[in-house]
Design a protein around this motif. Structure first.
Motif, short mmCIF file in Angstrom:
data_model
loop_
_atom_site.label_atom_id
_atom_site.label_comp_id
_atom_site.label_asym_id
_atom_site.label_seq_id
_atom_site.Cartn_x
_atom_site.Cartn_y
_atom_site.Cartn_z
N ARG A 12 0.86 -1.18 0.00
CA ARG A 12 0.00 0.00 0.00
C ARG A 12 0.90 1.23 0.00
N PRO A 13 0.41 2.36 -0.47
CA PRO A 13 1.21 3.58 -0.44
C PRO A 13 1.62 3.95 0.98
N ALA A 52 10.41 2.13 0.85
CA ALA A 52 11.49 1.59 0.02
C ALA A 52 11.00 1.38 -1.42
N ALA A 53 9.80 0.86 -1.58
CA ALA A 53 9.24 0.63 -2.91
C ALA A 53 9.03 1.95 -3.64
N GLU A 54 8.54 2.95 -2.93
CA GLU A 54 8.32 4.25 -3.55
C GLU A 54 9.64 4.90 -3.94
N ARG A 55 10.66 4.73 -3.15
CA ARG A 55 11.97 5.29 -3.49
C ARG A 55 12.53 4.61 -4.74
N VAL A 59 13.58 6.41 -8.33
CA VAL A 59 14.90 6.24 -8.95
C VAL A 59 14.73 5.69 -10.35
N GLU A 60 13.85 4.71 -10.54
CA GLU A 60 13.64 4.12 -11.86
C GLU A 60 13.06 5.12 -12.83
N ALA A 61 12.21 6.02 -12.35
CA ALA A 61 11.58 7.02 -13.22
C ALA A 61 12.57 8.09 -13.65
#
Length: 62
Positions: A12-13, A52-55, A59-61
């Motif tokens: 979840r966000p 961590a997932a949002e970070r 980075v990928e974007a």
């Protein structure tokens, strides 16, 4: 309001989990014992994964 179970594989966000943590602490009056403490710890772990997932997405974007 009962917590929304996470979708397997998709965290979840972080802001949603953070709001649930804040509500839990507010309902408990700032004192976390027993099941409330256990729920808090689970939520903090979930929040850590979400951050961590949002970070990684940021980075990928980039």
């Amino acid at each position: 309001m009962p917590p929304t179970p996470p979708t397997p594989g998709l965290p979840r966000p972080a802001d949603v989990v953070n709001e649930e943590i804040r509500a839990l602490v507010a309902r408990a009056g700032g004192w976390l014992y027993g099941e409330t403490r256990q729920r808090y710890e689970v939520l903090v772990e979930e929040w850590t994964v979400a951050v961590a997932a949002e970070r990684c997405e940021v980075v990928e974007a980039a």
